[in-house]
Write a protein that holds these residues in place. Structure first.
Motif, PDB file in Angstrom:
ATOM      1  N   VAL A   1       0.844  -1.197   0.000  1.00  0.00           N
ATOM      2  CA  VAL A   1       0.000   0.000   0.000  1.00  0.00           C
ATOM      3  C   VAL A   1       0.878   1.246   0.000  1.00  0.00           C
ATOM      4  O   VAL A   1       1.915   1.282   0.647  1.00  0.00           O
ATOM      5  CB  VAL A   1      -0.978   0.046   1.201  1.00  0.00           C
ATOM      6  N   ARG A   2       0.433   2.255  -0.721  1.00  0.00           N
ATOM      7  CA  ARG A   2       1.134   3.538  -0.771  1.00  0.00           C
ATOM      8  C   ARG A   2       0.454   4.493   0.188  1.00  0.00           C
ATOM      9  O   ARG A   2      -0.756   4.717   0.102  1.00  0.00           O
ATOM     10  CB  ARG A   2       1.098   4.090  -2.191  1.00  0.00           C
TER      11      ARG A   2
ATOM     12  N   PRO B   1       7.509  -2.812   7.296  1.00  0.00           N
ATOM     13  CA  PRO B   1       8.195  -2.023   6.270  1.00  0.00           C
ATOM     14  C   PRO B   1       8.213  -2.729   4.921  1.00  0.00           C
ATOM     15  O   PRO B   1       8.330  -3.944   4.849  1.00  0.00           O
ATOM     16  CB  PRO B   1       9.621  -1.892   6.817  1.00  0.00           C
ATOM     17  N   MET B   2       8.094  -1.962   3.879  1.00  0.00           N
ATOM     18  CA  MET B   2       8.195  -2.508   2.526  1.00  0.00           C
ATOM     19  C   MET B   2       9.679  -2.575   2.198  1.00  0.00           C
ATOM     20  O   MET B   2      10.336  -1.552   2.014  1.00  0.00           O
ATOM     21  CB  MET B   2       7.468  -1.617   1.535  1.00  0.00           C
ATOM     22  N   ASP B   3      10.182  -3.773   2.180  1.00  0.00           N
ATOM     23  CA  ASP B   3      11.611  -3.999   1.958  1.00  0.00           C
ATOM     24  C   ASP B   3      11.755  -5.227   1.071  1.00  0.00           C
ATOM     25  O   ASP B   3      12.122  -6.291   1.534  1.00  0.00           O
ATOM     26  CB  ASP B   3      12.317  -4.207   3.299  1.00  0.00           C
ATOM     27  N   ILE B   4      11.444  -5.060  -0.212  1.00  0.00           N
ATOM     28  CA  ILE B   4      11.552  -6.201  -1.124  1.00  0.00           C
ATOM     29  C   ILE B   4      12.828  -6.132  -1.952  1.00  0.00           C
ATOM     30  O   ILE B   4      13.134  -7.045  -2.680  1.00  0.00           O
ATOM     31  CB  ILE B   4      10.305  -6.327  -2.039  1.00  0.00           C
ATOM     32  N   THR B   5      13.582  -5.027  -1.800  1.00  0.00           N
ATOM     33  CA  THR B   5      14.818  -4.866  -2.561  1.00  0.00           C
ATOM     34  C   THR B   5      16.042  -4.743  -1.664  1.00  0.00           C
ATOM     35  O   THR B   5      17.132  -4.514  -2.156  1.00  0.00           O
ATOM     36  CB  THR B   5      14.738  -3.607  -3.444  1.00  0.00           C
ATOM     37  N   GLY B   6      15.864  -4.867  -0.348  1.00  0.00           N
ATOM     38  CA  GLY B   6      16.965  -4.689   0.584  1.00  0.00           C
ATOM     39  C   GLY B   6      17.026  -3.293   1.170  1.00  0.00           C
ATOM     40  O   GLY B   6      17.883  -2.984   1.982  1.00  0.00           O
ATOM     41  N   LYS B   7      16.113  -2.433   0.770  1.00  0.00           N
ATOM     42  CA  LYS B   7      16.050  -1.063   1.288  1.00  0.00           C
ATOM     43  C   LYS B   7      14.588  -0.727   1.589  1.00  0.00           C
ATOM     44  O   LYS B   7      13.720  -0.936   0.742  1.00  0.00           O
ATOM     45  CB  LYS B   7      16.608  -0.087   0.255  1.00  0.00           C
TER      46      LYS B   7
ATOM     47  N   MET C   1      11.309   1.177   1.749  1.00  0.00           N
ATOM     48  CA  MET C   1      10.722   2.229   0.925  1.00  0.00           C
ATOM     49  C   MET C   1       9.716   3.005   1.774  1.00  0.00           C
ATOM     50  O   MET C   1       8.609   2.523   2.025  1.00  0.00           O
ATOM     51  CB  MET C   1      10.033   1.616  -0.295  1.00  0.00           C
ATOM     52  N   LYS C   2      10.127   4.195   2.232  1.00  0.00           N
ATOM     53  CA  LYS C   2       9.202   5.024   3.011  1.00  0.00           C
ATOM     54  C   LYS C   2       8.069   5.459   2.101  1.00  0.00           C
ATOM     55  O   LYS C   2       8.259   5.723   0.929  1.00  0.00           O
ATOM     56  CB  LYS C   2       9.920   6.223   3.607  1.00  0.00           C
ATOM     57  N   GLY C   3       6.888   5.521   2.673  1.00  0.00           N
ATOM     58  CA  GLY C   3       5.704   5.853   1.893  1.00  0.00           C
ATOM     59  C   GLY C   3       4.988   4.610   1.388  1.00  0.00           C
ATOM     60  O   GLY C   3       3.962   4.700   0.731  1.00  0.00           O
ATOM     61  N   TRP C   4       5.534   3.457   1.726  1.00  0.00           N
ATOM     62  CA  TRP C   4       4.925   2.187   1.363  1.00  0.00           C
ATOM     63  C   TRP C   4       4.933   1.273   2.581  1.00  0.00           C
ATOM     64  O   TRP C   4       5.798   1.392   3.445  1.00  0.00           O
ATOM     65  CB  TRP C   4       5.708   1.495   0.248  1.00  0.00           C
ATOM     66  N   ALA C   5       3.986   0.368   2.645  1.00  0.00           N
ATOM     67  CA  ALA C   5       3.953  -0.645   3.699  1.00  0.00           C
ATOM     68  C   ALA C   5       3.506  -1.960   3.086  1.00  0.00           C
ATOM     69  O   ALA C   5       2.791  -1.985   2.078  1.00  0.00           O
ATOM     70  CB  ALA C   5       2.997  -0.239   4.816  1.00  0.00           C
ATOM     71  N   LEU C   6       3.935  -3.040   3.706  1.00  0.00           N
ATOM     72  CA  LEU C   6       3.449  -4.376   3.364  1.00  0.00           C
ATOM     73  C   LEU C   6       2.485  -4.791   4.453  1.00  0.00           C
ATOM     74  O   LEU C   6       2.834  -4.758   5.638  1.00  0.00           O
ATOM     75  CB  LEU C   6       4.604  -5.384   3.303  1.00  0.00           C
ATOM     76  N   ILE C   7       1.298  -5.160   4.062  1.00  0.00           N
ATOM     77  CA  ILE C   7       0.288  -5.584   5.023  1.00  0.00           C
ATOM     78  C   ILE C   7       0.264  -7.101   5.028  1.00  0.00           C
ATOM     79  O   ILE C   7       0.095  -7.741   3.980  1.00  0.00           O
ATOM     80  CB  ILE C   7      -1.104  -5.014   4.675  1.00  0.00           C
ATOM     81  N   GLU C   8       0.438  -7.659   6.209  1.00  0.00           N
ATOM     82  CA  GLU C   8       0.487  -9.107   6.367  1.00  0.00           C
ATOM     83  C   GLU C   8      -0.868  -9.734   6.065  1.00  0.00           C
ATOM     84  O   GLU C   8      -1.912  -9.082   6.204  1.00  0.00           O
ATOM     85  CB  GLU C   8       0.927  -9.453   7.780  1.00  0.00           C
ATOM     86  N   PRO C   9      -0.878 -11.006   5.684  1.00  0.00           N
ATOM     87  CA  PRO C   9      -2.133 -11.684   5.335  1.00  0.00           C
ATOM     88  C   PRO C   9      -3.224 -11.578   6.401  1.00  0.00           C
ATOM     89  O   PRO C   9      -4.399 -11.408   6.059  1.00  0.00           O
ATOM     90  CB  PRO C   9      -1.707 -13.141   5.120  1.00  0.00           C
ATOM     91  N   ASP C  10      -2.870 -11.634   7.673  1.00  0.00           N
ATOM     92  CA  ASP C  10      -3.892 -11.519   8.723  1.00  0.00           C
ATOM     93  C   ASP C  10      -4.611 -10.174   8.685  1.00  0.00           C
ATOM     94  O   ASP C  10      -5.765 -10.073   9.093  1.00  0.00           O
ATOM     95  CB  ASP C  10      -3.274 -11.717  10.109  1.00  0.00           C
ATOM     96  N   GLY C  11      -3.945  -9.129   8.200  1.00  0.00           N
ATOM     97  CA  GLY C  11      -4.542  -7.799   8.143  1.00  0.00           C
ATOM     98  C   GLY C  11      -5.489  -7.595   6.975  1.00  0.00           C
ATOM     99  O   GLY C  11      -6.225  -6.607   6.939  1.00  0.00           O
ATOM    100  N   ILE C  12      -5.461  -8.519   6.007  1.00  0.00           N
ATOM    101  CA  ILE C  12      -6.313  -8.386   4.821  1.00  0.00           C
ATOM    102  C   ILE C  12      -7.166  -9.630   4.604  1.00  0.00           C
ATOM    103  O   ILE C  12      -7.747  -9.819   3.541  1.00  0.00           O
ATOM    104  CB  ILE C  12      -5.461  -8.098   3.566  1.00  0.00           C
ATOM    105  N   GLU C  13      -7.228 -10.462   5.633  1.00  0.00           N
ATOM    106  CA  GLU C  13      -7.969 -11.719   5.531  1.00  0.00           C
ATOM    107  C   GLU C  13      -9.455 -11.488   5.270  1.00  0.00           C
ATOM    108  O   GLU C  13     -10.068 -12.154   4.443  1.00  0.00           O
ATOM    109  CB  GLU C  13      -7.767 -12.513   6.829  1.00  0.00           C
ATOM    110  N   THR C  14     -10.039 -10.497   5.951  1.00  0.00           N
ATOM    111  CA  THR C  14     -11.461 -10.211   5.759  1.00  0.00           C
ATOM    112  C   THR C  14     -11.636  -9.135   4.695  1.00  0.00           C
ATOM    113  O   THR C  14     -10.716  -8.351   4.428  1.00  0.00           O
ATOM    114  CB  THR C  14     -12.108  -9.711   7.068  1.00  0.00           C
ATOM    115  N   ALA C  15     -12.822  -9.079   4.120  1.00  0.00           N
ATOM    116  CA  ALA C  15     -13.126  -8.032   3.141  1.00  0.00           C
ATOM    117  C   ALA C  15     -13.002  -6.656   3.785  1.00  0.00           C
ATOM    118  O   ALA C  15     -12.514  -5.709   3.165  1.00  0.00           O
ATOM    119  CB  ALA C  15     -14.527  -8.235   2.568  1.00  0.00           C
ATOM    120  N   GLU C  16     -13.414  -6.546   5.050  1.00  0.00           N
ATOM    121  CA  GLU C  16     -13.344  -5.267   5.751  1.00  0.00           C
ATOM    122  C   GLU C  16     -11.895  -4.830   5.952  1.00  0.00           C
ATOM    123  O   GLU C  16     -11.559  -3.656   5.791  1.00  0.00           O
ATOM    124  CB  GLU C  16     -14.054  -5.347   7.114  1.00  0.00           C
TER     125      GLU C  16
END
Length: 110
Positions: free
Chosen positions: A50-51, A68-74, A76-91
């Motif tokens: 998410v941005r 933190p969004m860190d898929i390249t080794g650095k 990226m501020k302004g981005w986050a990775l949301i874990e599966p538990d946080g997006i499991e429900t439609a809500e």
């Protein structure tokens, strides 16, 4: 694209496509959902990218299921990775999509 990413992309599409300026672009080995030409959200493996505002990076990282969004080794501020538990429900998924869309809609169109 991985099966878990395909399933998440289908869920995102159902919640996201009603936004004005919606489009999709192939990126990150999958699909990125755009608003007015700006990257907004994307599935990444079984996570949601998410941005969000860079100046709220620390606050975002303290949210449950955000990391933190860190898929390249650095990080990226302004981005986050949301874990599966946080997006499991439609809500839960909709909550993160709306947060990202509200921010991206403030950016100049590309």
């Amino acid at each position: 694209m991985r099966k878990d990413s395909e399933r998440l992309a289908a869920r995102i599409r159902g919640l996201f496509q009603h936004h004005d300026g919606y489009s999709e672009r192939k990126m990150f080995g999958g699909v990125c959902f755009m608003l007015n030409g700006n990257m907004c959200v994307a599935p990444w493996k079984d996570h949601l990218m998410v941005r969000l505002p860079k100046d709220q990076h620390e606050q975002t990282q303290s949210d449950p299921h955000a990391k933190p969004m860190d898929i390249t080794g650095k990080v990226m501020k302004g981005w986050a990775l949301i874990e599966p538990d946080g997006i499991e429900t439609a809500e839960g998924l909709d909550r993160w999509i709306q947060r990202a869309a509200e921010f991206v809609e403030t950016l100049p169109a590309k």
